[in-house]
Design a protein around this motif. Structure first.
Motif, mmCIF file in Angstrom:
data_model
loop_
_atom_site.group_PDB
_atom_site.id
_atom_site.type_symbol
_atom_site.label_atom_id
_atom_site.label_comp_id
_atom_site.label_asym_id
_atom_site.label_seq_id
_atom_site.Cartn_x
_atom_site.Cartn_y
_atom_site.Cartn_z
ATOM 1 N N ARG A 180 0.841 -1.196 0.000
ATOM 2 C CA ARG A 180 0.000 0.000 0.000
ATOM 3 C C ARG A 180 0.878 1.248 0.000
ATOM 4 O O ARG A 180 2.067 1.196 0.337
ATOM 5 C CB ARG A 180 -0.911 0.046 1.233
ATOM 6 N N ARG A 227 -2.086 5.281 3.118
ATOM 7 C CA ARG A 227 -3.287 4.464 3.262
ATOM 8 C C ARG A 227 -3.280 3.739 4.607
ATOM 9 O O ARG A 227 -2.248 3.568 5.249
ATOM 10 C CB ARG A 227 -3.380 3.440 2.126
ATOM 11 N N LYS A 238 4.850 2.395 -3.307
ATOM 12 C CA LYS A 238 4.192 1.570 -2.294
ATOM 13 C C LYS A 238 5.226 0.772 -1.503
ATOM 14 O O LYS A 238 6.289 0.414 -2.011
ATOM 15 C CB LYS A 238 3.206 0.585 -2.944
ATOM 16 N N GLY A 282 -3.860 -0.225 -3.394
ATOM 17 C CA GLY A 282 -2.950 -1.234 -2.877
ATOM 18 C C GLY A 282 -3.449 -2.637 -3.162
ATOM 19 O O GLY A 282 -4.470 -2.849 -3.820
#
Length: 765
Positions: A341, A345, A375, A404
């Motif tokens: 992710r 987030r 990410k 994600g």
């Protein structure tokens, strides 16, 4: 593979789908996939945790529920600013860069060892060859273990500390557990030592680690702490140019502790190995059976089966289903959730286990979340009692925001047996461990380590090994001291031999546990081609049936040899059934087990007698009047193979464990002789002398043209020389003209005789 091969989440897992998964699919379809090999760079900790779970899940499900063996063929850290391949130019060396390479390699190792049962090989990328073109630049190649090239002195680079940290670690894995995701731990134990490996994946600050040994600790003779860490400093200009994240100096510490520590401090990204040397052999008191279980399918709340990794939608529940989870009242399950992710987030999804909501769990991973591209990728673990999980559990996740990917859900199960249940980490309620490891004879003895002693297959457990058997020597399960097997000698003369390479100028101990009477020896062949081709053997230590009691096993005895080797090379270790003339010694059978060969300073406290004898060599020097050119004998102390000089006849051998001068003496058995021949000056008076051990029956004789001119028989006088049992025999004689033959021999009805340093010298002058 590229340096990003172990980062499957890049480009929203396109790297996984288009490269790794595509390769696995094609290789499985063609039937030629034997293993998966990766290069793991700058991704130890959480990333490698998640990468392995994805590889194992996909491989297991698509390979007929069999794991695909995993190899790391390169690992460490890499940055384009460190080296320019086209020009062979390396950036200036940095201590902080060395630390980054080492800590990334060690981090990948610590993550990968969790799945050690499926790992074939782990290789760090550090080069050794000083002649490599990459090492010939002004600055050393960043990953080189050496400094210098073929045209200069070569020394170790600081990267050698990685191998110093891991030095000597050998054995079976023992149970270990860390309740802090930033601290990874593994424990390894053999019969002699235990090792605890720890790494702190935090990137700042120090962490104090409590060390708990629930069974207690057996008596130890030594505790060594080895540490690697970064003495952090502000980034300097060169570190900034090379994209170093943490500046400072690599530090190596190796200290002997006063006892078993209860706490240690590990610095950020620091690495520690604790080595415990035990006074008694380490035993295995119980077992923890660890298995990994992979989801059979993953669905969303609409019961749509999904291909993983699964792209996350807002507030949509995802259900991972499992089958065949073992049932156990004392075990623990560790639910491993891997996702990728953005840092912005939510990192802690809502979690249900069998539709029961789980609150207040930690989504902490092994190290701070590192954003590769846009990410991060990693695994967090939720402990859960196995008895509550059921055989077909469902694990459900829901995220409050989109974006994600859920990579995998894996359940790791630890089943315990009896007294080992108290060990399992993160129980809802603790259990006391009531049994200690103190004392010998309790539990299963762990394997004898191979890196500290030199014999292959010391306990005869493996049917294929370096032992060579002659006569009726058989590996058997009928009786044993250690493990499941021992070696049985059925007939007199049956033997076992193993060739080992040993260093010189070193004292050693050869030790076996025995039943019955055997001869054990250390030997090598001796051959010469002058004055003619002849062969014999050199004995460096021998023990016929000299045994002593074993404290914890009345049926077995200790038998050992402490010996010294002057020269490095290959030596024969020989075990042979030999009753020494007393057949009663073999009445209960003849067995040998757990034979070990250690350097004297590495013998474990429980192996044989408490003190290791250090034989060394005699340093006696012959009198000046019989040295050098004054002595007409060639090779007077029976040393040189290439120009031996002596003609041998009959049964002879050489002894390096008892000598007066040089490195060995000559043993003449009944009916054997040694001789040399050379001319003398007529009318001159000469002295003929030899040194013998313990008044042995040596005959000194001079012949000419087949006629005996002079002799000194076995009963001749023995003159002490102040060198223990060594004595001198000598006589004077007047020479005739021509060639004289000088013989030393033992009559056929006599005992063997050990002789060292003979001389014939002209005493007329």
């Amino acid at each position: 593979p590229s340096q990003n091969a172990a980062l499957p989440h890049l480009n929203n897992f396109a790297r996984w789908r288009d490269r790794t998964k595509a390769f696995i699919d094609a290789a499985l379809e063609s039937g030629c996939l034997k293993f998966i090999s990766e290069h793991v760079y700058s991704s130890g900790g959480a990333v490698q945790d998640a990468n392995l779970d994805l590889l194992e899940t996909y491989g297991y499900i698509n390979n007929n529920q069999e794991l695909i063996p995993y190899l790391i063929t390169e690992m460490g850290a890499y940055n384009v600013a460190w080296y320019h391949g086209k020009s062979y130019d390396s950036s200036p060396p940095l201590s902080s860069r060395d630390f980054d390479i080492i800590q990334n390699a060690f981090g990948a190792l610590m993550s990968t060892l969790r799945t050690h049962d499926n790992v074939g090989k782990i290789i760090t990328f550090m080069t050794l060859d000083p002649s490599d073109l990459r090492s010939s630049d002004e600055h050393r190649y960043p990953w080189s273990l050496t400094v210098g090239d073929q045209d200069s002195d070569v020394t170790w680079s600081p990267l050698i500390s990685y191998f110093e940290l891991l030095k000597g670690i050998e054995g079976d894995f023992a149970y270990s557990y860390s309740d802090d995701a930033y601290i990874k731990v593994h424990a390894v134990a053999n019969a002699n030592k235990a090792y605890v490996l720890l790494m702190n994946f935090a990137t700042s600050g120090n962490t104090e680690v409590d060390l708990k040994f629930p069974y207690g600790m057996s008596p130890v003779s030594q505790v060594v702490e080895r540490r690697l860490y970064l003495n952090e400093k502000p980034l300097n200009s060169e570190e900034l140019l090379q994209n170093i994240v943490r500046g400072g100096d690599l530090k190596w510490k190796n200290a002997t502790l006063s006892g078993v520590p209860s706490k240690i401090t590990i610095r950020a990204q620091g690495m520690t190995v604790l080595e415990f040397k035990y006074q008694n052999p380490m035993t295995e008191l119980g077992t923890v059976q660890r298995t990994r279980h992979y989801m059979v399918r993953i669905e969303d709340a609409r019961k749509k089966q999904l291909e993983y990794p699964v792209e996350i939608e807002t507030n949509l529940k995802y259900n991972a289903y499992f089958e065949g989870i073992p049932l156990s009242s004392g075990g623990m399950a560790y639910i491993r959730i891997s996702h990728s992710r953005k840092l912005t987030r939510e990192d802690t999804p809502q979690l249900w286990i069998n539709d029961v909501r789980i609150h207040n769990y930690s989504s902490k991973m092994a190290g701070p979340k590192r954003s590769f591209s846009d990410k991060y990728f990693g695994t967090f673990v939720i402990p859960y009692p196995l008895e509550k999980l059921g055989s077909s559990p469902k694990i459900s996740l829901r995220y409050p925001d989109e974006g994600g990917w859920i990579s995998t859900v894996v359940i790791e199960v630890d089943q315990c047996r009896g007294r080992s249940c108290c060990l399992l980490g993160s129980r809802e309620s603790s259990m006391d461990c009531v049994t200690t490891t103190a004392g010998r004879g309790a539990g299963i003895m762990r394997p004898v380590p191979m890196n500290e002693q030199f014999l292959d297959n010391p306990s005869f457990e493996n049917l294929e090994s370096k032992w060579e058997y002659t006569g009726r020597a058989k590996v058997t399960t009928k009786d044993q001291y250690w493990g499941d097997r021992s070696l049985r000698f059925i007939d007199e003369g049956a033997s076992a031999k193993q060739i080992v390479f040993l260093k010189g100028d070193t004292n050693y101990r050869l030790h076996c546990y025995v039943k019955g009477s055997i001869r054990m020896s250390i030997e090598r062949s001796f051959s010469s081609n002058w004055p003619e081709v002849q062969t014999s053997k050199v004995i460096y230590g021998s023990n016929l049936a000299r045994t002593f009691d074993e404290a914890d096993n009345a049926r077995w005895k200790n038998q050992e040899i402490d010996f010294f080797l002057k020269n490095r090379g290959e030596y024969d270790i020989i075990l042979e059934r030999d009753d020494g003339g007393n057949t009663n010694l073999q009445a209960d059978g003849v067995y040998v087990d757990t034979c070990t060969l250690y350097k004297a300073d590495a013998v474990p406290p429980y192996v044989g007698s408490s003190n290791v004898a250090l034989p060394g060599f005699n340093t006696w020097t012959p009198p000046v009047r019989v040295q050098g050119d004054r002595n007409l004998f060639k090779n007077p102390s029976f040393e040189r193979e290439s120009s031996f000089g002596w003609l041998l006849d009959g049964l002879t051998e050489f002894r390096a464990d008892e000598q007066l001068e040089g490195e060995q003496s000559l043993v003449l058995y009944p009916g054997s002789l040694a001789e040399q021949r050379f001319p003398l000056v007529k009318g001159h008076t000469y002295e003929f002398r030899c040194y013998v051990f313990d008044k042995c029956p040596l005959v000194l004789e001079i012949q000419k043209s087949g006629q005996v001119l002079h002799s000194l028989d076995e009963d001749g006088s023995f003159i002490p020389i102040g060198q223990g049992s060594w004595r001198m025999k000598r006589f004077n004689f007047k020479a005739e003209s021509g060639i004289h033959v000088f013989s030393i021999y033992v009559r056929s009805i006599s005992e063997p005789c050990m002789v060292d340093y003979c001389s014939v010298s002209d005493i007329s002058r």
